[in-house]
Design a protein around this motif. Structure first.
Motif, PDB file in Angstrom:
ATOM      1  N   LEU A 168      -1.068  -2.515   5.671  1.00  0.00           N
ATOM      2  CA  LEU A 168      -0.223  -1.505   5.656  1.00  0.00           C
ATOM      3  C   LEU A 168      -0.483  -0.388   6.426  1.00  0.00           C
ATOM      4  CD1 LEU A 168       2.496  -0.473   4.162  1.00  0.00           C
ATOM      5  CD2 LEU A 168       1.134   0.731   2.531  1.00  0.00           C
ATOM      6  N   ALA A 169      -1.715  -0.188   6.889  1.00  0.00           N
ATOM      7  CA  ALA A 169      -2.280   1.034   7.603  1.00  0.00           C
ATOM      8  C   ALA A 169      -1.786   0.818   8.775  1.00  0.00           C
ATOM      9  CB  ALA A 169      -3.771   1.400   7.510  1.00  0.00           C
ATOM     10  N   ASP A 170      -1.707  -0.441   9.410  1.00  0.00           N
ATOM     11  CA  ASP A 170      -1.477  -0.631  10.924  1.00  0.00           C
ATOM     12  C   ASP A 170       0.099  -0.998  10.947  1.00  0.00           C
ATOM     13  OD1 ASP A 170      -4.164  -0.580  12.086  1.00  0.00           O
ATOM     14  OD2 ASP A 170      -4.554  -2.420  10.624  1.00  0.00           O
ATOM     15  N   CYS A 171       0.906  -0.856   9.811  1.00  0.00           N
ATOM     16  CA  CYS A 171       2.228  -0.967  10.153  1.00  0.00           C
ATOM     17  C   CYS A 171       2.963   0.197  10.880  1.00  0.00           C
ATOM     18  CB  CYS A 171       3.051  -1.387   8.952  1.00  0.00           C
ATOM     19  SG  CYS A 171       2.598  -3.077   8.378  1.00  0.00           S
ATOM     20  N   LYS A 172       3.800  -0.312  11.728  1.00  0.00           N
ATOM     21  CA  LYS A 172       4.687   0.918  12.154  1.00  0.00           C
ATOM     22  C   LYS A 172       5.570   1.645  11.320  1.00  0.00           C
ATOM     23  CE  LYS A 172       4.846  -0.872  17.051  1.00  0.00           C
ATOM     24  NZ  LYS A 172       5.429  -1.290  18.210  1.00  0.00           N
ATOM     25  N   SER A 175       8.345  -0.275   8.883  1.00  0.00           N
ATOM     26  CA  SER A 175       8.302  -1.797   8.602  1.00  0.00           C
ATOM     27  C   SER A 175       7.736  -1.924   7.335  1.00  0.00           C
ATOM     28  CB  SER A 175       7.350  -2.229   9.829  1.00  0.00           C
ATOM     29  OG  SER A 175       7.844  -1.996  11.104  1.00  0.00           O
ATOM     30  N   ALA A 176       7.298  -1.379   6.554  1.00  0.00           N
ATOM     31  CA  ALA A 176       6.818  -1.708   5.272  1.00  0.00           C
ATOM     32  C   ALA A 176       6.988  -0.729   4.305  1.00  0.00           C
ATOM     33  CB  ALA A 176       5.382  -2.158   5.375  1.00  0.00           C
ATOM     34  N   GLY A 195       7.440  -4.518  13.642  1.00  0.00           N
ATOM     35  CA  GLY A 195       6.048  -3.406  13.225  1.00  0.00           C
ATOM     36  C   GLY A 195       5.352  -3.812  12.118  1.00  0.00           C
ATOM     37  N   VAL A 196       5.477  -5.066  11.691  1.00  0.00           N
ATOM     38  CA  VAL A 196       4.363  -5.484  10.458  1.00  0.00           C
ATOM     39  C   VAL A 196       3.212  -5.961  10.998  1.00  0.00           C
ATOM     40  CG1 VAL A 196       4.145  -7.231   8.685  1.00  0.00           C
ATOM     41  CG2 VAL A 196       6.441  -5.935   9.089  1.00  0.00           C
TER      42      VAL A 196
END
Length: 246
Positions: A168-172, A175-176, A195-196
């Protein structure tokens, strides 16, 4: 890059309308009924090996228990009062899927009732070329009205590996979303899925898998498997989009 495939939301060539094992026939047992009947004919010892109904306080039955193995990770339990999903026996696989209408064309990856997936010979071959003996396939006859049988062989697909690579921390942004009690919600549009983020350090060299932290109607594919699918010109669902690899 990795690819995500979301199950369709409406009936059509990627989700034929129907029932397993002639479920609309009032004289048919149906898939679940066949399994419940099989279970009732076994000795108590075999019954406990197949399905420990003492743990099932809800009394859902063996047929329902077997069905869950086709869409959830083996070893999963849904509560302390429910048995763990054990290995799939060949007799537990649905044998036919009976459609309510005839289909001229079906996708290479189709969704059946309750998000059970089935694939044609071309997609099965592509998966087994890259990951032999990882996933399970069971023959499934697609039967249509007036005694017709869909001419291309299909197989129910049981994905054999699950990971926790979703980050989740790296998603744009956008996107989540905050998690449902059991999984994260992601934006299933092409832009949203781009972005996932999935961590390569976790899924490694896998080619086909599902994510424990995401919904069961999302299946993940490697770039290599996507290339095999494109090379074979297989007919895949529309929501088959790239995602980020981090």
């Amino acid at each position: 890059m990795v690819w995500g495939l979301f199950e369709p939301r409406s009936f059509g060539e990627y989700w034929p309308d129907g029932e397993f094992e002639n479920g609309d026939d009032p004289e048919a047992l149906g898939w679940g009924g066949r399994l419940d009947n099989y279970y009732s004919q076994q000795s108590p010892e075999v019954q406990r090996e197949l399905y420990d109904d003492i743990l099932d306080e809800g009394g859902a039955g063996y047929g329902y228990f077997a069905h869950k193995k086709f869409v959830h990770e083996i070893g999963t339990t849904f509560s302390p009062s429910y048995p763990k999903l054990n290995v799939i026996r060949r007799h537990e696989a649905p044998q036919t899927f009976d459609t309510v209408k005839s289909y001229k064309n079906l996708g290479s990856y189709i969704t059946l009732n309750s998000f059970i997936a089935a694939v044609d010979e071309g997609l099965k071959a592509a998966i087994e070329t890259l990951e032999p003996d990882v996933h399970q396939f069971f023959p499934l006859e697609i039967r249509m009205p007036k005694g017709k049988v869909y001419p291309v062989p299909f197989f129910t697909l049981v994905v054999g590996q699950y990971f926790d690579s979703f980050s989740l921390a790296d998603c744009k942004k956008g996107s989540a979303h905050e998690p449902h009690p059991n999984f994260y919600r992601i934006n299933d549009t092409k832009k949203g899925m781009a972005g996932v983020a999935l961590r390569k350090s976790v899924f490694g060299n896998a080619h086909l898998w599902r994510e424990r932290g995401l919904r069961t109607d999302l299946t993940c594919f490697s770039d290599e498997l996507h290339d095999e699918i494109a090379k074979a010109e297989l007919n895949m669902p529309r929501k088959f989009y790239p995602m980020m690899e981090v």
